[in-house]
Enzyme design. Structure first.
Site, PDB file in Angstrom:
ATOM      1  N   GLY A 180      49.567  35.088  43.647  1.00  0.00           N
ATOM      2  CA  GLY A 180      49.207  33.853  43.739  1.00  0.00           C
ATOM      3  C   GLY A 180      49.880  32.832  42.273  1.00  0.00           C
ATOM      4  O   GLY A 180      49.464  32.019  41.997  1.00  0.00           O
ATOM      5  N   SER A 240      52.746  31.137  42.588  1.00  0.00           N
ATOM      6  CA  SER A 240      53.381  29.689  42.741  1.00  0.00           C
ATOM      7  C   SER A 240      52.779  28.542  42.293  1.00  0.00           C
ATOM      8  O   SER A 240      53.559  27.579  42.288  1.00  0.00           O
ATOM      9  CB  SER A 240      53.830  29.825  44.196  1.00  0.00           C
ATOM     10  OG  SER A 240      52.628  29.690  45.080  1.00  0.00           O
ATOM     11  N   ARG A 241      51.418  28.275  42.356  1.00  0.00           N
ATOM     12  CA  ARG A 241      50.925  27.204  42.015  1.00  0.00           C
ATOM     13  C   ARG A 241      49.676  27.332  41.113  1.00  0.00           C
ATOM     14  O   ARG A 241      49.166  28.448  40.758  1.00  0.00           O
ATOM     15  CB  ARG A 241      50.416  26.634  43.238  1.00  0.00           C
ATOM     16  CG  ARG A 241      51.458  26.088  44.221  1.00  0.00           C
ATOM     17  CD  ARG A 241      50.732  25.334  45.460  1.00  0.00           C
ATOM     18  NE  ARG A 241      49.726  26.123  46.235  1.00  0.00           N
ATOM     19  CZ  ARG A 241      48.900  25.515  47.052  1.00  0.00           C
ATOM     20  NH1 ARG A 241      48.931  24.217  47.298  1.00  0.00           N
ATOM     21  NH2 ARG A 241      48.154  26.241  47.541  1.00  0.00           N
ATOM     22  N   ASP A 287      51.079  38.800  51.982  1.00  0.00           N
ATOM     23  CA  ASP A 287      49.679  38.527  52.065  1.00  0.00           C
ATOM     24  C   ASP A 287      48.864  39.459  51.502  1.00  0.00           C
ATOM     25  O   ASP A 287      48.723  40.825  51.799  1.00  0.00           O
ATOM     26  CB  ASP A 287      49.190  38.467  53.687  1.00  0.00           C
ATOM     27  CG  ASP A 287      47.895  37.985  53.741  1.00  0.00           C
ATOM     28  OD1 ASP A 287      47.226  37.890  53.002  1.00  0.00           O
ATOM     29  OD2 ASP A 287      47.766  37.750  55.149  1.00  0.00           O
ATOM     30  N   ASN A 325      45.582  36.979  40.454  1.00  0.00           N
ATOM     31  CA  ASN A 325      45.320  35.606  40.400  1.00  0.00           C
ATOM     32  C   ASN A 325      44.846  34.764  41.884  1.00  0.00           C
ATOM     33  O   ASN A 325      44.056  33.916  42.004  1.00  0.00           O
ATOM     34  CB  ASN A 325      46.152  34.723  39.578  1.00  0.00           C
ATOM     35  CG  ASN A 325      45.780  33.496  39.779  1.00  0.00           C
ATOM     36  OD1 ASN A 325      44.990  32.785  39.314  1.00  0.00           O
ATOM     37  ND2 ASN A 325      46.693  32.483  40.637  1.00  0.00           N
ATOM     38  N   SER A 358      35.858  34.174  38.464  1.00  0.00           N
ATOM     39  CA  SER A 358      35.344  32.776  38.251  1.00  0.00           C
ATOM     40  C   SER A 358      34.014  32.643  37.880  1.00  0.00           C
ATOM     41  O   SER A 358      32.859  33.631  37.805  1.00  0.00           O
ATOM     42  CB  SER A 358      35.172  32.500  39.782  1.00  0.00           C
ATOM     43  OG  SER A 358      34.600  31.043  39.928  1.00  0.00           O
ATOM     44  N   TYR A 403      32.644  33.619  48.466  1.00  0.00           N
ATOM     45  CA  TYR A 403      33.358  33.632  47.056  1.00  0.00           C
ATOM     46  C   TYR A 403      32.845  34.026  45.939  1.00  0.00           C
ATOM     47  O   TYR A 403      33.493  34.684  45.092  1.00  0.00           O
ATOM     48  CB  TYR A 403      33.810  31.965  46.901  1.00  0.00           C
ATOM     49  CG  TYR A 403      34.738  31.641  45.740  1.00  0.00           C
ATOM     50  CD1 TYR A 403      36.111  31.803  45.720  1.00  0.00           C
ATOM     51  CD2 TYR A 403      34.014  31.353  44.643  1.00  0.00           C
ATOM     52  CE1 TYR A 403      36.851  31.651  44.754  1.00  0.00           C
ATOM     53  CE2 TYR A 403      35.019  31.140  43.402  1.00  0.00           C
ATOM     54  CZ  TYR A 403      36.277  31.138  43.535  1.00  0.00           C
ATOM     55  OH  TYR A 403      37.196  30.941  42.272  1.00  0.00           O
ATOM     56  N   ALA A 417      30.150  36.105  45.747  1.00  0.00           N
ATOM     57  CA  ALA A 417      30.248  37.463  45.815  1.00  0.00           C
ATOM     58  C   ALA A 417      31.468  38.250  45.337  1.00  0.00           C
ATOM     59  O   ALA A 417      31.295  39.324  44.827  1.00  0.00           O
ATOM     60  CB  ALA A 417      29.623  37.830  47.185  1.00  0.00           C
ATOM     61  N   LYS A 435      33.728  37.171  43.699  1.00  0.00           N
ATOM     62  CA  LYS A 435      34.554  37.222  42.353  1.00  0.00           C
ATOM     63  C   LYS A 435      33.412  38.120  41.431  1.00  0.00           C
ATOM     64  O   LYS A 435      33.811  38.835  40.440  1.00  0.00           O
ATOM     65  CB  LYS A 435      34.216  35.895  41.784  1.00  0.00           C
ATOM     66  CG  LYS A 435      35.280  34.958  42.304  1.00  0.00           C
ATOM     67  CD  LYS A 435      36.954  35.626  42.131  1.00  0.00           C
ATOM     68  CE  LYS A 435      37.937  34.421  42.591  1.00  0.00           C
ATOM     69  NZ  LYS A 435      39.309  35.032  42.357  1.00  0.00           N
TER      70      LYS A 435
END
Length: 269
Positions: free
Chosen positions: A29, A31-32, A78, A105, A161, A174, A176, A178
C-alpha cells in the site's frame, strides 16, 4: 529561580540509528497516504524501497518518481491473493538480492453497519476485509520471514489501527482485522526472535490522507479533530516516524510493541 527550557523537535540531534543505507524495504500500500510517507521516509534515510500497489499505477509511478535516490521499485499485486503475494515478495528478493524490512500498510475499510446491511453484503464485507487486512499481511509476513530466517535477521512492522481497541461500529470487520493484525504481530515477535527478526505494530487513529479528506472537510471534521487534545489528526509523516523507529538500530528490545499514534484520542493501559 527555575530554569525555563524550550525544546524544538526540529533542532534535536539526528539519530544515527535512523540510517537505512543499504537496506531493502518493502511497503505494501505504498503508493498513497501513509504508505507513501513511509516509503518516502525510508528512501530519505538511504534505503532501497519497493512499493506494492493494487491498481493505481499513476499514484505508484508518481510516488516512485518522488523517492530520494535510485534503484527503487514498484510492484502491482493484490495482497488478498496469496499467489500474487508470493510472486511480489520473490520479485523484490530477486531484484535486490535481499529483503531486510517489510511494512504491511495496505488495507481496506468497508462500511457495513449491522442494522442496515444485508446478510449477503455482511458476509462479503467480512470476507474481503479479512482477506486484505489480515490474511494478506500474514502471507506477506510468511514469505518475507522465510527469507529473513535464512539471512538470520530482519524487521517486520504491521500498520494496524486505533479501531482495534476503540471499536469500529460502522465497519466491525475492519476493527476485528486490525485487532487480529496486532495479535499476529505479537505472536510473530515471539516466534521469530530466535532468528534475529523483530516484529512490531503501529496503530494510528485518524490520519490526514486522501482517504479521510471528505470526512475531515465535512461537518464531522470538527468532532474528529476534537477527539485529540491537540485538536487535530495525525499527519502521515508522524506514522512513518513510528514505523522507522521500530525498524531502527537499537529498537530490538521493543519487539512485540504496539505504538499508538492517535494524539491521545484513545488511551489504553
Amino acid at each position: 529561580m527555575g530554569l525555563a527550557l524550550r525544546f524544538n523537535y526540529n533542532d534535536a540531534p539526528k539519530n544515527a540509528a535512523m540510517n537505512f543505507t543499504g537496506k531493502t524495504v518493502l511497503v505494501t500500500g505504498g503508493s498513497r497516504g501513509i504508505g507513501r510517507a513511509i516509503a518516502t521516509a525510508f528512501a530519505e534515510k538511504g534505503a532501497r524501497v519497493a512499493i506494492l500497489y493494487r491498481s493505481n499505477q499513476a499514484a505508484a509511478d508518481a510516488t516512485l518518481a518522488a523517492l530520494n535516490g535510485t534503484s527503487h521499485l514498484s510492484i502491482q499485486a493484490d495482497i488478498a491473493d496469496a499467489q500474487q503475494v508470493t510472486e511480489a515478495v520473490n520479485s523484490v528478493i530477486s531484484s535486490f538480492e535481499c529483503l531486510d524490512i517489510v511494512v504491511n500498510n495496505a488495507g481496506i475499510g468497508i462500511y457495513h453497519p449491522i442494522e442496515s446491511t444485508s446478510f449477503e453484503d455482511w458476509q462479503a464485507a467480512w470476507r474481503q476485509t479479512l482477506d486484505t487486512n489480515l490474511s494478506g499481511p500474514a502471507n506477506v509476513c510468511y514469505c518475507a520471514a522465510r527469507h529473513m530466517i535464512d539471512k538470520r535477521g530482519g524487521r517486520i512492522v504491521n500498520v494496524t489501527s486505533r479501531g482495534a481497541f476503540r471499536g469500529e461500529p460502522l465497519k466491525p470487520a475492519y476493527g476485528a482485522s486490525k485487532a487480529g493484525l496486532n495479535a499476529l504481530s505479537q505472536s510473530l515477535a515471539v516466534a521469530l526472535a530466535p532468528h534475529n527478526i523483530f516484529v512490531g505494530a503501529v496503530a494510528p487513529g485518524f490520519v490526514n490522507t486522501e482517504l479521510t479528506t471528505d470526512r475531515l472537510q465535512s461537518e464531522e471534521g470538527d468532532e474528529i479533530r476534537a477527539q485529540s487534545p491537540f485538536n487535530r489528526v495525525a499527519e502521515p509523516e508522524e506514522v512513518a516516524h513510528a514505523v522507522l523507529f521500530l525498524c531502527s538500530e537499537g529498537a530490538e528490545f521493543s519487539t512485540g510493541t504496539i505504538i499508538d499514534v492517535n494524539g491521545a484520542s484513545y488511551l489504553r493501559n
